[in-house]
Design a protein around this motif. Sequence first.
Motif, PDB file in Angstrom:
ATOM      1  N   VAL A 118       0.831  -1.190   0.000  1.00 48.65           N
ATOM      2  CA  VAL A 118       0.000   0.000   0.000  1.00 48.65           C
ATOM      3  C   VAL A 118       0.872   1.250   0.000  1.00 48.65           C
ATOM      4  CG1 VAL A 118      -1.694   1.318   1.303  1.00 48.65           C
ATOM      5  CG2 VAL A 118      -1.917  -1.149   1.133  1.00 48.65           C
ATOM      6  N   GLY A 119       2.006   1.155   0.662  1.00 45.49           N
ATOM      7  CA  GLY A 119       2.910   2.285   0.777  1.00 45.49           C
ATOM      8  C   GLY A 119       3.564   2.673  -0.534  1.00 45.49           C
ATOM      9  N   GLY A 120       3.245   1.998  -1.612  1.00 47.17           N
ATOM     10  CA  GLY A 120       3.757   2.434  -2.895  1.00 47.17           C
ATOM     11  C   GLY A 120       4.588   1.418  -3.644  1.00 47.17           C
ATOM     12  N   MET A 121       4.830   0.285  -2.998  1.00 46.81           N
ATOM     13  CA  MET A 121       5.673  -0.732  -3.617  1.00 46.81           C
ATOM     14  C   MET A 121       5.012  -1.330  -4.853  1.00 46.81           C
ATOM     15  SD  MET A 121       8.538  -2.602  -2.429  1.00 46.81           S
ATOM     16  CE  MET A 121       9.157  -1.593  -3.777  1.00 46.81           C
ATOM     17  N   ALA A 122       3.688  -1.372  -4.838  1.00 46.29           N
ATOM     18  CA  ALA A 122       2.968  -1.903  -6.003  1.00 46.29           C
ATOM     19  C   ALA A 122       1.724  -1.062  -6.228  1.00 46.29           C
ATOM     20  CB  ALA A 122       2.592  -3.360  -5.767  1.00 46.29           C
ATOM     21  N   LEU A 140      -6.818  -1.592   3.474  1.00 46.39           N
ATOM     22  CA  LEU A 140      -6.996  -1.605   2.026  1.00 46.39           C
ATOM     23  C   LEU A 140      -8.148  -0.707   1.585  1.00 46.39           C
ATOM     24  CD1 LEU A 140      -6.443  -5.416   1.464  1.00 46.39           C
ATOM     25  CD2 LEU A 140      -4.950  -3.575   0.687  1.00 46.39           C
ATOM     26  N   ASN A 141      -9.241  -0.785   2.294  1.00 46.01           N
ATOM     27  CA  ASN A 141     -10.407  -0.018   1.863  1.00 46.01           C
ATOM     28  C   ASN A 141     -10.319   1.451   2.228  1.00 46.01           C
ATOM     29  OD1 ASN A 141     -11.591  -2.182   0.640  1.00 46.01           O
ATOM     30  ND2 ASN A 141     -12.619  -2.846   2.511  1.00 46.01           N
ATOM     31  N   GLN A 142      -9.721   1.712   3.346  1.00 50.67           N
ATOM     32  CA  GLN A 142      -9.599   3.088   3.797  1.00 50.67           C
ATOM     33  C   GLN A 142      -8.890   3.935   2.741  1.00 50.67           C
ATOM     34  OE1 GLN A 142      -7.123   3.221   7.243  1.00 50.67           O
ATOM     35  NE2 GLN A 142      -6.601   5.377   6.930  1.00 50.67           N
ATOM     36  N   ARG A 143      -7.886   3.341   2.118  1.00 53.23           N
ATOM     37  CA  ARG A 143      -7.154   4.082   1.088  1.00 53.23           C
ATOM     38  C   ARG A 143      -7.682   3.793  -0.303  1.00 53.23           C
ATOM     39  NH1 ARG A 143      -1.943   4.825   3.209  1.00 53.23           N
ATOM     40  NH2 ARG A 143      -2.276   5.642   5.286  1.00 53.23           N
ATOM     41  N   ARG A 144      -8.681   2.960  -0.382  1.00 53.05           N
ATOM     42  CA  ARG A 144      -9.154   2.572  -1.702  1.00 53.05           C
ATOM     43  C   ARG A 144      -7.994   2.040  -2.535  1.00 53.05           C
ATOM     44  NH1 ARG A 144     -14.107   1.389  -3.734  1.00 53.05           N
ATOM     45  NH2 ARG A 144     -15.687   2.413  -2.482  1.00 53.05           N
ATOM     46  N   TYR A 145      -7.224   1.236  -1.889  1.00 55.55           N
ATOM     47  CA  TYR A 145      -6.082   0.665  -2.595  1.00 55.55           C
ATOM     48  C   TYR A 145      -6.557  -0.511  -3.438  1.00 55.55           C
ATOM     49  CZ  TYR A 145      -1.490  -1.354  -3.383  1.00 55.55           C
ATOM     50  OH  TYR A 145      -0.364  -1.857  -3.963  1.00 55.55           O
ATOM     51  N   PRO A 146      -6.219  -0.521  -4.720  1.00 60.95           N
ATOM     52  CA  PRO A 146      -6.730  -1.571  -5.610  1.00 60.95           C
ATOM     53  C   PRO A 146      -6.253  -2.957  -5.170  1.00 60.95           C
ATOM     54  CG  PRO A 146      -5.776   0.231  -6.888  1.00 60.95           C
ATOM     55  CD  PRO A 146      -5.412   0.469  -5.449  1.00 60.95           C
ATOM     56  N   HIS A 147      -7.189  -3.838  -4.973  1.00 63.76           N
ATOM     57  CA  HIS A 147      -6.813  -5.189  -4.560  1.00 63.76           C
ATOM     58  C   HIS A 147      -7.922  -6.175  -4.881  1.00 63.76           C
ATOM     59  CE1 HIS A 147      -9.340  -3.800  -1.264  1.00 63.76           C
ATOM     60  NE2 HIS A 147      -9.518  -5.071  -0.919  1.00 63.76           N
ATOM     61  N   VAL A 148      -7.544  -7.444  -4.951  1.00 64.41           N
ATOM     62  CA  VAL A 148      -8.506  -8.508  -5.202  1.00 64.41           C
ATOM     63  C   VAL A 148      -8.130  -9.714  -4.349  1.00 64.41           C
ATOM     64  CG1 VAL A 148      -9.379 -10.157  -6.894  1.00 64.41           C
ATOM     65  CG2 VAL A 148      -8.980  -7.790  -7.592  1.00 64.41           C
ATOM     66  N   PHE A 149      -9.109 -10.265  -3.672  1.00 61.21           N
ATOM     67  CA  PHE A 149      -8.873 -11.509  -2.950  1.00 61.21           C
ATOM     68  C   PHE A 149      -9.072 -12.673  -3.914  1.00 61.21           C
ATOM     69  CE2 PHE A 149     -10.388  -8.612   0.443  1.00 61.21           C
ATOM     70  CZ  PHE A 149      -9.241  -8.627   1.202  1.00 61.21           C
ATOM     71  N   VAL A 150      -8.089 -13.551  -3.941  1.00 58.00           N
ATOM     72  CA  VAL A 150      -8.146 -14.655  -4.896  1.00 58.00           C
ATOM     73  C   VAL A 150      -8.493 -15.949  -4.175  1.00 58.00           C
ATOM     74  CG1 VAL A 150      -6.908 -15.885  -6.694  1.00 58.00           C
ATOM     75  CG2 VAL A 150      -6.371 -13.503  -6.211  1.00 58.00           C
TER      76      VAL A 150
ATOM     77  N   GLY B  51      -2.192   6.752  10.403  1.00 58.92           N
ATOM     78  CA  GLY B  51      -1.995   5.558   9.576  1.00 58.92           C
ATOM     79  C   GLY B  51      -0.832   5.699   8.620  1.00 58.92           C
ATOM     80  N   TYR B  52       0.242   6.272   9.117  1.00 56.64           N
ATOM     81  CA  TYR B  52       1.416   6.463   8.268  1.00 56.64           C
ATOM     82  C   TYR B  52       2.034   5.132   7.873  1.00 56.64           C
ATOM     83  CZ  TYR B  52       6.195   7.399   6.916  1.00 56.64           C
ATOM     84  OH  TYR B  52       7.374   7.426   6.237  1.00 56.64           O
ATOM     85  N   VAL B  53       2.393   5.024   6.612  1.00 56.94           N
ATOM     86  CA  VAL B  53       3.186   3.874   6.194  1.00 56.94           C
ATOM     87  C   VAL B  53       4.275   4.377   5.264  1.00 56.94           C
ATOM     88  CG1 VAL B  53       1.020   3.261   5.067  1.00 56.94           C
ATOM     89  CG2 VAL B  53       3.074   2.044   4.465  1.00 56.94           C
ATOM     90  N   ALA B  54       5.491   3.978   5.563  1.00 51.50           N
ATOM     91  CA  ALA B  54       6.661   4.520   4.886  1.00 51.50           C
ATOM     92  C   ALA B  54       6.661   4.197   3.403  1.00 51.50           C
ATOM     93  CB  ALA B  54       7.931   3.976   5.515  1.00 51.50           C
ATOM     94  N   ASN B  55       7.172   5.090   2.638  1.00 52.74           N
ATOM     95  CA  ASN B  55       7.388   4.872   1.225  1.00 52.74           C
ATOM     96  C   ASN B  55       8.784   4.272   1.059  1.00 52.74           C
ATOM     97  OD1 ASN B  55       8.314   5.216  -1.435  1.00 52.74           O
ATOM     98  ND2 ASN B  55       6.698   6.713  -1.797  1.00 52.74           N
ATOM     99  N   ARG B  56       8.788   2.990   0.744  1.00 53.79           N
ATOM    100  CA  ARG B  56      10.070   2.282   0.690  1.00 53.79           C
ATOM    101  C   ARG B  56      10.945   2.757  -0.441  1.00 53.79           C
ATOM    102  NH1 ARG B  56       9.121  -2.788   3.742  1.00 53.79           N
ATOM    103  NH2 ARG B  56      11.274  -3.366   3.423  1.00 53.79           N
TER     104      ARG B  56
END
Lengths: 342, 342
Positions: A118-122, A140-150, B51-56
């Motif tokens: 979530v922090g930007g790695m992907a 995941l939802n708080q940031r509306r980070y795109p994700h899918v449970f498989v 909810g800080y998360v570091a940017n790697r």
Amino acid sequence: MNHNAPNKVTIIDVAREAGVSYATVSRVLNDEPYVKPETRERVTATLQRMGYVANRQARSLRTGRSQMIGLLVRDLGTGYIGQIISGVDAEIAETDFEMLLFTTHHQAREPEYVATFVGGMADGLLLILPHNVDPYTGLLNQRRYPHVFVDYKGSDKGPAVGADNYGGAIMAIDYLVSLGHRRIGFITGALDLTSGVDRLTGYRQAAANHGLDDDPALVAEGDYHQPSGHAAAQALLSLPHRPTAIFAANDAMAFGAMEAIREAGLRIPDDMSVMGFDDTPQAAGVSPALTTIRQPLEEMGRQAVQMLLTYIEDPERPFEYRELATDLVVRDSCAPLRNAAK
Amino acid sequence: MNHNAPNKVTIIDVAREAGVSYATVSRVLNDEPYVKPETRERVTATLQRMGYVANRQARSLRTGRSQMIGLLVRDLGTGYIGQIISGVDAEIAETDFEMLLFTTHHQAREPEYVATFVGGMADGLLLILPHNVDPYTGLLNQRRYPHVFVDYKGSDKGPAVGADNYGGAIMAIDYLVSLGHRRIGFITGALDLTSGVDRLTGYRQAAANHGLDDDPALVAEGDYHQPSGHAAAQALLSLPHRPTAIFAANDAMAFGAMEAIREAGLRIPDDMSVMGFDDTPQAAGVSPALTTIRQPLEEMGRQAVQMLLTYIEDPERPFEYRELATDLVVRDSCAPLRNAAK
DNA sequence: ACGTTTTCTGAAAACGTTCACAGAAATAAT
DNA sequence: ATTATTTCTGTGAACGTTTTCAGAAAACGT
């Protein structure tokens, strides 16, 4: 000079060498227009000669995009997950994304991994986790980070793609009934997983549909691992009035059951029919070859990627759940019930 | 406001909120001394609350270290690789590194992946590739980028960890000979791999040691995949003077051979002994359970990580090759030669 | 009370990119 | 020839961190 940085060559080194500004180098790197052809050529050559390789972290820091799809997976050991990943990988290969996989055998570290992504790695995340995912839905939802449970059942918790476990179980029992079986033992999967519950529900429903014995002793609890299948089958075999067929909630447990059946001196399928669920690669290899319910695992991986891409495109899109159909795969481990035997 | 960046909260946001400079936030983030306890506490709370998360990527751009170990792997489908990765993962979990895996089913994209890692995505790289690695040695060595080839034979090309394939093959033949077999068929692995060559060489050497028939027809070529084992066994079985035992260069091919043997109406091990190599998880599950040569795959993964860490520590360290011993695992697929049968 | 050391804090530079901007050079239009 | 357009190029800021530096505040010794 930084001692821990291996002698990297940056865009600036190349620029100096080629006698242009670093902006120009960046331009040729990104195939932008408005670079004089001969300049472009010279820079390209220098790039090549100096062995330049882009620093993705810098790039993605600047652009806000990593062009990576994260994959959080537990326990790669099984071929099961390998198949899903195969599909994921194949689908990703057709995009300009790359796949970045974190494995974790330690559930405790998972939230940390999720945070990393979530922090930007992907740019998006696929989660293939054989357990409850609630701890992550918040972040995941708080940031509306795109994700899918498989391989997970859809819900209001998040987008998911899974297989029709319920329908598959029905199909299995229908098949066994069509062979004449009326007393069918069931070995459950892990019941804290939706798949485990759904397969059990399917079994019960089908049994009711056909008016089969609903002796509670016919249901033995397993956990999806081979040893539990072995133990559960032993329990079923030692029943006073034992089943003529055993349906295990996955192939691994079916293998364990086959072992137990053989140890009890019975032959498969003559004395006891066996069915599995999943259609793992070994199902065809084992002897007798296992009749089972196929899950389109590779397809599941592909669809998950496709779905994730739509969320990367538009993070606000409402949650979707795709359920893939399961198929009956008939092999050699089931036989018609011989009336005599009963 | 950047529309494609999900609402991230940065060190600066936290600083503003907590009423300190961002340098101070960074300090508490990294557990540095010289922060007044109450300040530290306030910042920690804010960090948590927002909810800080570091940017790697930013972090690693600045520090020149990513704290990631890359893993380049081909074809996860097989449980074989899964086991190695298990070991890798377990070992990495004990460090403060994390594992980053790239799979590639497309050999063509591999150099690109290697470049990505070298470009700073990871501090070191483990390569588990079932083919010649020469295309990468150039880039890797030129930069003295820390890396280890796994399941690969050492050479002046780079550091590696592998198993004693030669010794394992010798052990297998010794065992079969000890059971009285004198005519032993061999199914080779892929001969463009060092492991394939070494196992063949071991077979030949052992055969010579014991003065066995060195009929060239006893060696059938395979490629490590199950179907090729099936085909090769068929060839061996149709020999005018056929072997009494078959040693396959890996388990998958042994399974294929077992199929073929059964199809030919022969029983295992009564009519034909079978040995494999690898000790994959299925070896114990199949029936009869496969006698095989165990490769310490998980250990291989662990050692590879340990070795890689030493190179990350000191990139200039000379190339090392660790060879792990293989073991004989006796199960049920081999029987003493019955004189009568001959 | 005063210098010295120690603890704490912030400003500013740097990591390697991309990108908006503006200016220069070349080309096209009058 | 002059202006208007297009093509090309460089400067500087920004992404989110860590880290150096220097200065302020506190604690300490006398």
